[in-house]
Design a protein around this motif. Structure first.
Motif: not given
Ligand code: HEM
Ligand SMILES: [Cu+2]
Lengths: 208, 635
Positions: B529-545
């Protein structure tokens, strides 16, 4: 326009949603500008390196000491240095919301810069009539190119200061007004510092 | 104003995009700008390829009369210039644009309009530097050559007004200044974006490796482009106003050019290769289903390469005779720089080791990257030794070296990236059968073309000679190289066709996460989507997904929102000031074309130049003021 209820977690507006969120803690504009200044150092560095490697290599005159008048250049150098001081006051005014102070010192700084450029034009003109041309010898080529490049920076700075004064009074700047003035200041100080280096290697070194 | 219509149903976001020309011209969306870079760079890459084929055709047999010496000079000059500045660099920029914000969890780059500006300046400069080919078609327009013919490193004082009459060098030196400006502006933007727009929790060592390499590259650009720009400015002053910087008869020194050029030129080769290394560092772990082995080492060696890259430039100048001390010093630094390079190679090998590798097209390109790049690295270390280099310099051996690192390295890495990220960029998969065929043919063609050049170089064949005599034992390998080049071209053609089909929307619809990726970009729906992330993600590691999917880690997404995201997410509106400002900047610099005096100062021409530049500089100022006034940042 509808989302199923399972996916509704509410809107979590974290700090990171804000346009001013900066992971490094330095405002975007300022950080980008620092990087620009770092890059600009390499522009000046290349020119200064060129000047140094060609110093004393001219096959024919006029040579530096034939044309220099260090007193006059010292005066213009002094004016430029002082303008760094007035620039600090302008930033201070902007940061503390004293608009009158900011505006005054923006204009004073611009005036100092303009007189520096004036001195430089005078000097170029004078040197030219003493026979130092862009083409005549290596000293002329490298001298005019290096100081001209710096002078262009100052001239752009003067223009910027004046525009800054305009849009400061017109309220064109969104967000943090003080930040913009501060960035203008960064540029101005940088141009000043570079001049100290240039003044030293072009002028002072000749008298050692 | 372009509008995106967002309709959200369940988890899927249907994206109905405005595809009008106007919306592309005024776009400030990093994803669209990335696509613009990709398409234009690929076109220039094809163009550069055609030039290379013509060069090879001329060399197929001894004393061929296919091209004149002048045309030959023009073609190899423009081939290299095009490939480096209009092919590989903007292809890398395409990935920077598309991927950096997605990988760090941002909605766009920090200065979206500056980003658009960079693209348009690049395009202006690119067209400018190719313009001579068009002008050349008008018979009798110019009496001297107009197509640049001084080699991609344009050595002084070959490029002086005395030895290069006409406008050919002018087009080259002014075009490069314009393109350099685009990269400079982009570098400030990308560095700030990476440092400042990282999602919460993404410490520097959680930044994906590709984005890390992008940061190193952009620092290299910010620091090295100024040096070539000054070199070009001095050249321009020599040619236009009769200064003496590179003219030995008046005390100047042509070596100054070589220093300034290679001070840029060597960092430049890392500018060309590091993005590809970044891509490979994303592809190999993904297709091996393992984390990148020793990721911090890959990152640190990238940084180290960046630093040492500034201290090796004179290995291009061993034959100058800088003296034993300088030669020894640069020889040592050159050998040292091979160490972090080798570290990366071992990291990639260890990443693949024991993995269940999925051999898709992206994987094939990445894996062969490692092998081919190693060959190029090895020949590089060979000419790190001055006595050896005295034999190699200006021979086909060097040509073999840099094509292994540039084609086998940079281009293979970038092609891997094209196959890997295409689904996310364009929403369809590239045809895997075509991809694999393309890879196989390119792999064969590439080795057939460039490996024999080692032999030719060792047998003394110089580079940049438009023909050669029979009986020197060069016939066979030249013939093989030319055949290889046409095979290589066939391979590229297949990928081109696959890409055109992809652009037309043909092919399998891409799932959001086709390769089981580990980083944030794969957590987004496709098309993004145009805005990429609906809400800004929070990252907990170097391979979050990856952790979210396979390790029971916390979700990267803060969840979906219950209303039209457009009401919640404020995105910068489109703007046409970037393209206007870019045009004005380009024209202002173009003004220097008018000031030429054939090596002497010419008052009349100078006046024309100043008037022309004054007009466009004022237009530029106005457009910048409008730009500032338009600033979409909320108060
Ligand atoms: C292991 C790392 C490397 C070493 C030790 C190395 C070493 C060298 C040396 C010593 C030369 C000068 C040869 C001569 O002109 O006589 C050279 C030329 C060259 N290298 Fe490398 N290199 C390395 C990696 C790379 C990479 C990664 C690239 C680009 C992606 C690259 C691109 C080039 C190019 C384009 C030239 C020739 C420039 C020209 O003369 O037109 N090299 N290399
Ligand atoms: Cu090098």
């Amino acid at each position: 326009m509808s989302a199923t209820a399972e996916h509704h977690h509410g809107i979590t507006t974290t700090d990171a949603e804000s346009h001013h969120y900066a992971a490094l803690g330095v405002e975007h504009l300022k950080l980008a500008f620092w990087i620009f200044l770092g890059s600009d150092c390499f522009f000046f560095g290349s020119l200064i390196g060129m000047y140094m490697s060609y110093r004393g290599k001219s096959l024919v005159g006029p040579y530096p000491l034939d044309v220099f008048d260090v007193n006059i250049t010292s005066i213009s150098t002094f004016i430029l240095l002082m303008s760094s001081f007035t620039m600090v006051l302008a930033v201070l005014g902007a940061k503390t919301g004293r608009r009158g102070m900011c505006l005054t010192f923006l204009l004073v700084t611009a005036a100092c810069g303009a007189s520096f450029v004036g001195f430089q034009i005078y000097e170029f003109n004078h040197f030219f009539h003493e026979g130092l041309t862009l083409q005549g010898n290596l000293f002329g080529s490298s001298f005019y190119t290096l100081t001209g490049f710096h002078g262009t920076h100052v001239a752009i700075g003067v223009l910027w200061l004046l525009l800054q004064a305009v849009w400061y009074t017109q309220g064109w700047i969104r967000g943090d007004e003080g930040l913009m003035v501060e960035v203008t200041g960064l540029y101005w100080h940088f141009v000043d510092i570079v001049w100290i280096v240039i003044f030293t290697i072009i002028y002072l070194l000749e008298y050692t | 104003m372009a509008t995106d219509v967002q309709v959200q149903t369940g988890t899927e976001v249907h994206h109905e995009e405005d595809n009008s020309l106007w919306s592309w011209i005024t776009t400030v969306d990093h994803k669209r700008i990335g696509k613009l870079y990709l398409v234009s760079a690929f076109l220039f890459f094809l163009f550069g390829g055609i030039e290379a084929l013509l060069v090879r055709a001329q060399l197929t047999v001894p004393n061929a009369g296919f091209l004149s010496a002048q045309t030959y000079n023009e073609l190899f000059t423009m081939h290299a210039t095009t490939m480096i500045f209009l092919g590989v660099m903007p292809l890398s920029a395409a990935f920077f644009n598309f991927l950096i914000p997605l990988q760090i969890g941002a909605r766009d780059v920090v200065f979206p309009r500056l980003n658009a500006f960079s693209y348009w300046v690049f395009l202006f400069g690119a067209i400018f530097i190719q313009l001579p080919f068009v002008l050349n078609l008008v018979p009798g327009l110019f009496d001297a050559p107009v197509v640049p013919d001084g080699g991609w490193f344009g050595y002084a004082n070959q490029t002086s007004a005395k030895f290069s009459v006409g406008l050919s060098i002018d087009f080259w030196m002014i075009g490069l200044q314009i393109i350099g400006l685009a990269s400079l502006a982009a570098s400030f933007n990308f560095i700030t974006t990476i440092l400042n727009l990282r999602a919460p929790g993404m410490s520097l060592f959680r930044v994906p490796v590709f984005t890390w390499m992008a940061m190193v590259v952009n620092f290299l650009l910010a620091m090295s482009l100024p040096m070539i720009t000054i070199g070009l400015v001095l050249l321009m002053f020599d040619r236009n106003y009769g200064t003496n910087f590179y003219s030995p008869e008046r005390g100047g020194d042509p070596l100054l050019w070589q220093h300034l050029f290679w001070l840029f030129g060597h960092p430049e080769v890392y500018i060309l290769i590091l993005p590809a290394m970044g891509i490979v560092s994303e592809v190999l772990p993904t297709v091996s289903k393992k984390p990148l082995f020793g990721a911090p080492f890959v990152i640190f060696s990238g940084i180290l390469i960046g630093f040492i890259g500034f201290g090796v430039w004179s290995h291009h100048m061993f034959t100058v005779g800088l003296g034993p001390v300088a030669d020894a010093a640069f020889s040592i630094t050159t050998m040292i720089i091979a160490v972090p390079t080798a570290v990366k190679i071992f990291n990639w090998l260890a990443t693949m080791w024991g993995g269940r590798i999925v051999f898709n097209t992206a994987a094939l390109f990445s894996i062969s990257f490692v092998g081919l790049f190693t060959i190029g690295g090895l020949s590089g270390v060979m000419h790190a030794s001055p006595p050896v280099d005295l034999q190699h310099q200006d021979s086909y051996f060097v040509v073999a070296h840099f094509h292994y690192v540039l084609f086998g390295g940079a281009i293979f890495g970038l092609f891997s990236g094209i196959y890997f990220y295409w689904p996310k960029m364009f929403g369809v998969m590239l045809d895997e059968r075509m991809g694999k065929a393309s890879w196989l043919i390119m792999f064969i063609g590439m080795n057939l073309t460039f490996f024999p050049m080692h032999f030719l170089g060792a047998q003394g064949m110089p580079r940049r000679y438009y023909t050669y005599d029979p009986g020197l034992n060069w016939e066979l390998w030249n013939l093989v190289a030319t055949i290889g080049a046409f095979i290589l071209a066939l391979g590229v053609l297949i990928t081109t066709i696959a890409m055109i089909r992809g652009l037309l929307g043909q092919g399998e619809k891409a799932p959001a996460d086709p390769w089981d990726g580990a980083t944030l970009e794969w957590s987004l729906p496709t098309p993004v989507p145009h805005f990429n992330f609906q809400t800004v993600p929070t990252v907990h590691s170097d391979r979050p997904f990856w952790d979210e999917k396979h390790e029971g880690g916390p979700p990267v997404s803060q969840g979906k929102i219950n209303e039209d995201p457009h009401k919640h997410v404020e995105m910068p509106p489109p703007s046409f000031w970037p393209i206007i400002a870019a045009f004005c900047v380009g024209m202002t610099i173009t003004g220097f074309m008018l000031g030429g005096g054939g090596g002497e100062f010419n008052g009349g021409n100078f006046l024309n130049q100043v008037i022309f530049q004054g007009v466009f500089a004022i237009a530029l100022l106005v457009s910048l003021l409008m730009w500032i006034k338009e600033d979409p940042t909320p108060r």
